[in-house]
Design a protein around this motif. Sequence first.
Motif, PDB file in Angstrom:
ATOM      1  N   ASN A   1      45.887  32.269  41.561  1.00  0.00           N
ATOM      2  CA  ASN A   1      44.561  31.684  41.722  1.00  0.00           C
ATOM      3  C   ASN A   1      44.239  31.552  43.194  1.00  0.00           C
ATOM      4  OD1 ASN A   1      43.852  30.309  38.835  1.00  0.00           O
ATOM      5  ND2 ASN A   1      46.054  30.164  39.226  1.00  0.00           N
ATOM      6  N   VAL A   2      42.980  31.229  43.498  1.00  0.00           N
ATOM      7  CA  VAL A   2      42.587  30.811  44.842  1.00  0.00           C
ATOM      8  C   VAL A   2      42.156  29.357  44.751  1.00  0.00           C
ATOM      9  CG1 VAL A   2      41.002  31.133  46.767  1.00  0.00           C
ATOM     10  CG2 VAL A   2      41.935  33.124  45.569  1.00  0.00           C
ATOM     11  N   TYR A   3      42.902  28.486  45.436  1.00  0.00           N
ATOM     12  CA  TYR A   3      42.641  27.048  45.430  1.00  0.00           C
ATOM     13  C   TYR A   3      42.222  26.593  46.823  1.00  0.00           C
ATOM     14  CZ  TYR A   3      44.961  26.413  40.858  1.00  0.00           C
ATOM     15  OH  TYR A   3      45.306  26.449  39.531  1.00  0.00           O
TER      16      TYR A   3
ATOM     17  N   VAL B   1      37.235  34.108  40.960  1.00  0.00           N
ATOM     18  CA  VAL B   1      38.342  34.985  41.323  1.00  0.00           C
ATOM     19  C   VAL B   1      39.169  35.285  40.084  1.00  0.00           C
ATOM     20  CG1 VAL B   1      40.420  35.240  42.737  1.00  0.00           C
ATOM     21  CG2 VAL B   1      38.414  34.077  43.663  1.00  0.00           C
ATOM     22  N   LYS B   2      39.378  36.549  39.810  1.00  0.00           N
ATOM     23  CA  LYS B   2      40.142  36.949  38.639  1.00  0.00           C
ATOM     24  C   LYS B   2      41.581  36.469  38.761  1.00  0.00           C
ATOM     25  CE  LYS B   2      41.404  40.997  35.844  1.00  0.00           C
ATOM     26  NZ  LYS B   2      41.302  42.478  35.720  1.00  0.00           N
ATOM     27  N   GLN B   3      42.085  35.844  37.706  1.00  0.00           N
ATOM     28  CA  GLN B   3      43.449  35.358  37.695  1.00  0.00           C
ATOM     29  C   GLN B   3      44.408  36.456  37.231  1.00  0.00           C
ATOM     30  OE1 GLN B   3      43.065  32.040  35.052  1.00  0.00           O
ATOM     31  NE2 GLN B   3      42.333  30.672  36.643  1.00  0.00           N
ATOM     32  N   HIS B   4      45.643  36.382  37.738  1.00  0.00           N
ATOM     33  CA  HIS B   4      46.654  37.375  37.397  1.00  0.00           C
ATOM     34  C   HIS B   4      47.960  36.667  37.101  1.00  0.00           C
ATOM     35  CE1 HIS B   4      44.244  40.838  38.928  1.00  0.00           C
ATOM     36  NE2 HIS B   4      43.775  39.925  39.744  1.00  0.00           N
ATOM     37  N   LEU B   5      48.468  36.824  35.887  1.00  0.00           N
ATOM     38  CA  LEU B   5      49.763  36.247  35.565  1.00  0.00           C
ATOM     39  C   LEU B   5      50.874  36.965  36.320  1.00  0.00           C
ATOM     40  CD1 LEU B   5      51.223  34.116  33.894  1.00  0.00           C
ATOM     41  CD2 LEU B   5      51.454  35.803  32.060  1.00  0.00           C
ATOM     42  N   SER B   6      50.707  38.270  36.518  1.00  0.00           N
ATOM     43  CA  SER B   6      51.648  39.040  37.320  1.00  0.00           C
ATOM     44  C   SER B   6      50.883  40.129  38.038  1.00  0.00           C
ATOM     45  CB  SER B   6      52.748  39.649  36.441  1.00  0.00           C
ATOM     46  OG  SER B   6      52.188  40.526  35.491  1.00  0.00           O
ATOM     47  N   LEU B   7      51.499  40.672  39.079  1.00  0.00           N
ATOM     48  CA  LEU B   7      50.864  41.683  39.909  1.00  0.00           C
ATOM     49  C   LEU B   7      51.691  42.960  39.891  1.00  0.00           C
ATOM     50  CD1 LEU B   7      50.001  39.461  42.995  1.00  0.00           C
ATOM     51  CD2 LEU B   7      48.408  40.229  41.231  1.00  0.00           C
TER      52      LEU B   7
ATOM     53  N   GLN C   1      29.037  29.181  49.867  1.00  0.00           N
ATOM     54  CA  GLN C   1      29.349  28.361  48.707  1.00  0.00           C
ATOM     55  C   GLN C   1      29.850  29.259  47.591  1.00  0.00           C
ATOM     56  OE1 GLN C   1      25.828  26.060  47.826  1.00  0.00           O
ATOM     57  NE2 GLN C   1      26.466  24.418  49.175  1.00  0.00           N
ATOM     58  N   VAL C   2      30.913  28.844  46.966  1.00  0.00           N
ATOM     59  CA  VAL C   2      31.501  29.612  45.882  1.00  0.00           C
ATOM     60  C   VAL C   2      31.619  28.699  44.666  1.00  0.00           C
ATOM     61  CG1 VAL C   2      32.770  31.171  47.411  1.00  0.00           C
ATOM     62  CG2 VAL C   2      33.839  29.040  46.665  1.00  0.00           C
ATOM     63  N   PRO C   3      31.595  29.277  43.469  1.00  0.00           N
ATOM     64  CA  PRO C   3      31.726  28.438  42.280  1.00  0.00           C
ATOM     65  C   PRO C   3      33.149  27.921  42.137  1.00  0.00           C
ATOM     66  CG  PRO C   3      31.622  30.745  41.655  1.00  0.00           C
ATOM     67  CD  PRO C   3      31.350  30.699  43.127  1.00  0.00           C
TER      68      PRO C   3
ATOM     69  N   ILE D   1      37.388  39.331  44.680  1.00  0.00           N
ATOM     70  CA  ILE D   1      37.477  38.867  43.311  1.00  0.00           C
ATOM     71  C   ILE D   1      38.807  39.181  42.666  1.00  0.00           C
ATOM     72  CG2 ILE D   1      36.381  39.018  41.039  1.00  0.00           C
ATOM     73  CD1 ILE D   1      34.812  37.648  43.352  1.00  0.00           C
ATOM     74  N   ALA D   2      39.360  40.353  42.908  1.00  0.00           N
ATOM     75  CA  ALA D   2      40.614  40.740  42.267  1.00  0.00           C
ATOM     76  C   ALA D   2      41.644  41.074  43.329  1.00  0.00           C
ATOM     77  CB  ALA D   2      40.391  41.941  41.354  1.00  0.00           C
TER      78      ALA D   2
END
Length: 428
Positions: A349-351, A87-93, A61-63, A35-36
């Motif tokens: 993101n995860v695409y 999946v939690k989005q992150h503008l920066s890591l 299956q994932v949303p 998720i993160a």
Amino acid sequence: MRSLRKGTSTRTRGLARRAVPALLSATTLVIGGVIAATPSSAAPAPSAPHASATVSAAHAQVPTRRLCAHPSKPGYMACNAVARTDVKQHLSLGPHAAPSGYGPSDLRSAYNLPSGGSGQTVAIVDANDDPNAEKDLATYRSQYGLPACTTANGCFKKVDQNGGTTYPTPDSGWAGEISLDVDMVSAACPSCHILLVEANSASMDDLGTAVNRAVSMGAKFVSNSYGGSEDSTDTTSDAQYFNHPGVAITVSSGDSGYGVEYPAASQYVTAVGGTSLQQDSSARGWSETVWGSSAGGEGAGSGCSQYDAKPAWQQDTGCGNRTVADVASVADPATGLAVYDSYQATGWNVYGGTSASSPFIAGVYALAGTPGAGDTPASYPYSHTGALNDVTDGANGSCSPSYLCTAGTGYDGPTGLGTPNGATAFAP
């Protein structure tokens, strides 16, 4: 011209495309993807170390949500990209964190890709504008230690469908598609140049004009991550937009499971299906199954074209016309790709979707070298079947004959001849 401009089409593209599943247990969330972001031992991170280890369920299956809405007008296309919503989005890591999802080193390992591609240009054709395309590409490539690809150093170029800089109206969904496309070309071929051609709209006429523009600007590899339902004008579009000898044109096969989309059905293109990709203990170190399920729904497109003739190199006997697909690579969002997109969404993101597999395979074609001047490069994999990973498990729906929707030894609809094992299968 396509039917919209002639005013004779009655098609509404993509109406039969089905909604993706949106329910998932907490356990499946962990199986489907972390998720993160998780710690990485190096900076920049070569890949997310968790990604390979935690996606062991081939058909989890994932949303998700589609990045592009279903077309509302005849003659229009939809992009074939989907985003994970769990999946939690992150503008920066942070300095010791890596994005969720597979990164370039994962993909290069899974598909045994060589280095190369220097001097080659891969064109990406999409609708509408992504104002952040270049800076988002820079973030992705920096994260994974790939060489810079910028307008200033001559590696990246963005044009409108007329070859200028009067860019079309921005669109958040297509901007996400553009991010996915340029990142997947970068993952497959870090040394390739990238030409982004933005069509004025998602009509087949505008997108086709952008394809012609990419070819006129010298691109020998052109990726198209969009599609819509077939109609009787498709063969006219084939002649106007996709018949470019000496140019490898890839097209995503669709994300709604069994069923054929255009322009994947064009006899002049390489139709690219999709797989679920997992790391395992085999000699290869990875395994793949069809992205989809026998119950249908979300998954790679495949089937027998209603209108396009069978190219000479296709030898399957259960379809008298063009069969989709030709080859495949990872597309399942449950085993999805790390993508940086600050316009459509908040950063990392995860695409997934066959919008991921089309630009990736275009990059593999570029690694294999410049196509022969008079060739239709879609034929190349059929001459090098031993240089592909045969996908033999999984289905994207129910059909007859069964190979059109079910994997097996040799050719099948959802994954074609298989997935890259090096670049040899994509060479002249």
